[in-house]
Design a protein around this motif. Sequence first.
Motif, PDB file in Angstrom:
ATOM      1  N   GLY A 102       0.881  -1.150   0.162  1.00 31.33           N
ATOM      2  CA  GLY A 102      -0.114  -0.169   0.080  1.00 31.33           C
ATOM      3  C   GLY A 102       0.766   1.261   0.147  1.00 31.33           C
ATOM      4  N   PHE A 103       2.038   1.122  -0.653  1.00 32.61           N
ATOM      5  CA  PHE A 103       2.947   2.541  -0.339  1.00 32.61           C
ATOM      6  C   PHE A 103       2.521   3.547  -1.225  1.00 32.61           C
ATOM      7  CE2 PHE A 103       6.776   4.416  -1.819  1.00 32.61           C
ATOM      8  CZ  PHE A 103       7.369   5.078  -0.947  1.00 32.61           C
ATOM      9  N   PHE A 104       1.982   3.032  -2.784  1.00 35.55           N
ATOM     10  CA  PHE A 104       1.431   3.985  -3.422  1.00 35.55           C
ATOM     11  C   PHE A 104      -0.031   4.275  -3.441  1.00 35.55           C
ATOM     12  CE2 PHE A 104       5.486   2.341  -5.538  1.00 35.55           C
ATOM     13  CZ  PHE A 104       6.117   3.533  -5.730  1.00 35.55           C
ATOM     14  N   ARG A 105      -0.664   3.702  -2.172  1.00 36.68           N
ATOM     15  CA  ARG A 105      -2.079   3.968  -2.311  1.00 36.68           C
ATOM     16  C   ARG A 105      -2.736   5.586  -2.303  1.00 36.68           C
ATOM     17  NH1 ARG A 105      -4.133   0.352   1.831  1.00 36.68           N
ATOM     18  NH2 ARG A 105      -3.693  -1.223   0.049  1.00 36.68           N
ATOM     19  N   LEU A 106      -1.904   6.422  -1.829  1.00 36.73           N
ATOM     20  CA  LEU A 106      -2.311   7.573  -1.600  1.00 36.73           C
ATOM     21  C   LEU A 106      -1.938   8.166  -3.094  1.00 36.73           C
ATOM     22  CD1 LEU A 106      -3.391  10.030  -0.121  1.00 36.73           C
ATOM     23  CD2 LEU A 106      -1.010  10.512   0.785  1.00 36.73           C
ATOM     24  N   PHE A 107      -0.900   7.787  -3.440  1.00 37.33           N
ATOM     25  CA  PHE A 107      -0.600   8.505  -4.936  1.00 37.33           C
ATOM     26  C   PHE A 107      -1.582   7.859  -6.082  1.00 37.33           C
ATOM     27  CE2 PHE A 107       2.199   7.956  -8.896  1.00 37.33           C
ATOM     28  CZ  PHE A 107       2.492   9.264  -9.065  1.00 37.33           C
ATOM     29  N   LEU A 108      -1.867   6.590  -5.894  1.00 37.22           N
ATOM     30  CA  LEU A 108      -3.000   6.172  -7.089  1.00 37.22           C
ATOM     31  C   LEU A 108      -4.226   6.776  -6.618  1.00 37.22           C
ATOM     32  CD1 LEU A 108      -1.524   2.463  -7.190  1.00 37.22           C
ATOM     33  CD2 LEU A 108      -1.348   4.461  -8.765  1.00 37.22           C
ATOM     34  N   THR A 109      -4.819   7.184  -5.488  1.00 39.53           N
ATOM     35  CA  THR A 109      -5.816   7.515  -5.249  1.00 39.53           C
ATOM     36  C   THR A 109      -5.989   8.893  -5.788  1.00 39.53           C
ATOM     37  OG1 THR A 109      -5.309   7.656  -2.916  1.00 39.53           O
ATOM     38  CG2 THR A 109      -7.331   6.408  -3.315  1.00 39.53           C
ATOM     39  N   GLY A 110      -5.008   9.802  -5.686  1.00 42.54           N
ATOM     40  CA  GLY A 110      -5.188  10.981  -6.160  1.00 42.54           C
ATOM     41  C   GLY A 110      -5.284  11.197  -7.629  1.00 42.54           C
ATOM     42  N   PHE A 111      -4.546  10.238  -8.565  1.00 49.15           N
ATOM     43  CA  PHE A 111      -4.808  10.097  -9.727  1.00 49.15           C
ATOM     44  C   PHE A 111      -6.200   9.416 -10.172  1.00 49.15           C
ATOM     45  CE2 PHE A 111       0.202   9.878 -10.640  1.00 49.15           C
ATOM     46  CZ  PHE A 111      -0.046  10.932 -11.559  1.00 49.15           C
ATOM     47  N   ASN A 112      -6.767   8.615  -9.469  1.00 48.59           N
ATOM     48  CA  ASN A 112      -8.040   8.386  -9.548  1.00 48.59           C
ATOM     49  C   ASN A 112      -9.013   9.432  -9.498  1.00 48.59           C
ATOM     50  OD1 ASN A 112     -10.093   6.628 -10.347  1.00 48.59           O
ATOM     51  ND2 ASN A 112     -10.195   5.814  -8.079  1.00 48.59           N
TER      52      ASN A 112
END
Length: 121
Positions: free
Chosen positions: A53-63
Amino acid sequence: MLRSYIYSVLLSFCSSFLLSAISNHSLQLNDKIFLYGVIALLISSILFVLRTGFFRLFLTGFNQIYTLAFKQAALMKNIDEQISEDLTFQRWKNQFSAKLMQYSLGAGTGCMVYSLTSINF
Protein backbone atom coordinates in the motif's frame (compact mmCIF):
# COMPACT_ATOMS: atom_id res chain seq x y z
CA MET A 1 3.91 -20.43 1.55
CA LEU A 2 7.55 -21.44 1.86
CA ARG A 3 6.83 -24.71 0.12
CA SER A 4 5.55 -23.02 -3.05
CA TYR A 5 8.61 -20.73 -3.06
CA ILE A 6 10.99 -23.69 -2.76
CA TYR A 7 9.14 -25.61 -5.47
CA SER A 8 9.32 -22.68 -7.86
CA VAL A 9 13.05 -22.23 -7.15
CA LEU A 10 13.72 -25.90 -7.84
CA LEU A 11 11.52 -25.95 -10.93
CA SER A 12 13.16 -22.89 -12.48
CA PHE A 13 16.65 -24.16 -11.58
CA CYS A 14 16.00 -27.59 -13.10
CA SER A 15 14.36 -26.18 -16.24
CA SER A 16 17.27 -23.79 -16.68
CA PHE A 17 19.68 -26.69 -16.32
CA LEU A 18 17.79 -28.78 -18.87
CA LEU A 19 17.65 -25.92 -21.36
CA SER A 20 21.34 -25.33 -20.90
CA ALA A 21 22.15 -29.03 -21.31
CA ILE A 22 20.17 -29.19 -24.54
CA SER A 23 21.99 -26.19 -26.00
CA ASN A 24 25.47 -27.39 -24.92
CA HIS A 25 25.87 -24.83 -22.12
CA SER A 26 25.70 -21.78 -24.35
CA LEU A 27 26.81 -18.51 -22.81
CA GLN A 28 24.06 -16.64 -24.65
CA LEU A 29 21.45 -18.88 -23.07
CA ASN A 30 23.02 -18.24 -19.67
CA ASP A 31 22.65 -14.50 -20.29
CA LYS A 32 18.99 -14.96 -21.23
CA ILE A 33 18.34 -17.02 -18.10
CA PHE A 34 19.94 -14.27 -16.02
CA LEU A 35 17.75 -11.67 -17.74
CA TYR A 36 14.61 -13.76 -17.12
CA GLY A 37 15.60 -14.03 -13.47
CA VAL A 38 16.01 -10.27 -13.17
CA ILE A 39 12.61 -9.71 -14.81
CA ALA A 40 10.91 -12.21 -12.47
CA LEU A 41 12.53 -10.58 -9.43
CA LEU A 42 11.42 -7.18 -10.68
CA ILE A 43 7.83 -8.40 -11.04
CA SER A 44 7.85 -9.82 -7.52
CA SER A 45 9.29 -6.62 -6.06
CA ILE A 46 6.65 -4.50 -7.82
CA LEU A 47 3.91 -6.78 -6.46
CA PHE A 48 5.40 -6.55 -2.97
CA VAL A 49 5.39 -2.74 -3.06
CA LEU A 50 1.84 -2.64 -4.39
CA ARG A 51 0.63 -5.11 -1.74
CA THR A 52 2.09 -3.00 1.08
CA GLY A 53 0.00 0.00 0.00
CA PHE A 54 2.98 2.32 -0.41
CA PHE A 55 1.52 4.03 -3.48
CA ARG A 56 -2.11 3.95 -2.34
CA LEU A 57 -2.32 7.71 -1.68
CA PHE A 58 -0.58 8.44 -4.98
CA LEU A 59 -2.93 6.18 -6.95
CA THR A 60 -6.06 7.54 -5.26
CA GLY A 61 -4.99 11.04 -6.25
CA PHE A 62 -4.69 10.00 -9.87
CA ASN A 63 -8.07 8.28 -9.65
CA GLN A 64 -9.66 11.48 -8.38
CA ILE A 65 -8.07 13.48 -11.20
CA TYR A 66 -9.33 10.90 -13.70
CA THR A 67 -12.90 11.09 -12.37
CA LEU A 68 -12.84 14.89 -12.60
CA ALA A 69 -11.44 14.93 -16.14
CA PHE A 70 -13.57 12.15 -17.62
CA LYS A 71 -17.24 11.61 -16.88
CA GLN A 72 -18.33 8.07 -16.13
CA ALA A 73 -21.74 6.60 -16.77
CA ALA A 74 -23.91 5.87 -13.76
CA LEU A 75 -23.85 2.17 -14.57
CA MET A 76 -20.04 2.18 -14.58
CA LYS A 77 -19.99 3.90 -11.18
CA ASN A 78 -22.38 1.28 -9.78
CA ILE A 79 -20.21 -1.54 -11.10
CA ASP A 80 -17.07 0.05 -9.61
CA GLU A 81 -18.81 0.33 -6.23
CA GLN A 82 -19.98 -3.29 -6.39
CA ILE A 83 -16.47 -4.50 -7.20
CA SER A 84 -14.94 -2.47 -4.38
CA GLU A 85 -17.51 -3.85 -1.89
CA ASP A 86 -17.20 -7.49 -3.01
CA LEU A 87 -15.17 -9.17 -0.27
CA THR A 88 -14.74 -12.50 -2.04
CA PHE A 89 -13.25 -10.78 -5.09
CA GLN A 90 -10.92 -8.73 -2.88
CA ARG A 91 -9.81 -11.88 -1.06
CA TRP A 92 -9.24 -13.71 -4.35
CA LYS A 93 -7.27 -10.76 -5.73
CA ASN A 94 -5.05 -10.64 -2.64
CA GLN A 95 -4.44 -14.40 -2.72
CA PHE A 96 -3.68 -14.30 -6.45
CA SER A 97 -1.17 -11.48 -6.09
CA ALA A 98 0.47 -13.23 -3.12
CA LYS A 99 0.85 -16.48 -5.08
CA LEU A 100 2.11 -14.65 -8.16
CA MET A 101 4.64 -12.82 -5.99
CA GLN A 102 5.83 -16.10 -4.43
CA TYR A 103 6.18 -17.90 -7.73
CA SER A 104 7.91 -15.03 -9.53
CA LEU A 105 10.28 -14.58 -6.59
CA GLY A 106 11.09 -18.28 -6.63
CA ALA A 107 11.51 -18.42 -10.39
CA GLY A 108 13.73 -15.36 -10.37
CA THR A 109 15.84 -16.75 -7.56
CA GLY A 110 16.22 -20.11 -9.30
CA CYS A 111 17.22 -18.51 -12.60
CA MET A 112 19.70 -16.16 -10.93
CA VAL A 113 21.26 -18.95 -8.85
CA TYR A 114 21.62 -21.16 -11.91
CA SER A 115 23.11 -18.45 -14.11
CA LEU A 116 25.59 -17.40 -11.44
CA THR A 117 26.67 -20.95 -10.63
CA SER A 118 26.90 -22.10 -14.26
CA ILE A 119 29.43 -19.37 -15.04
CA ASN A 120 31.89 -20.92 -12.61
CA PHE A 121 31.44 -24.53 -13.75
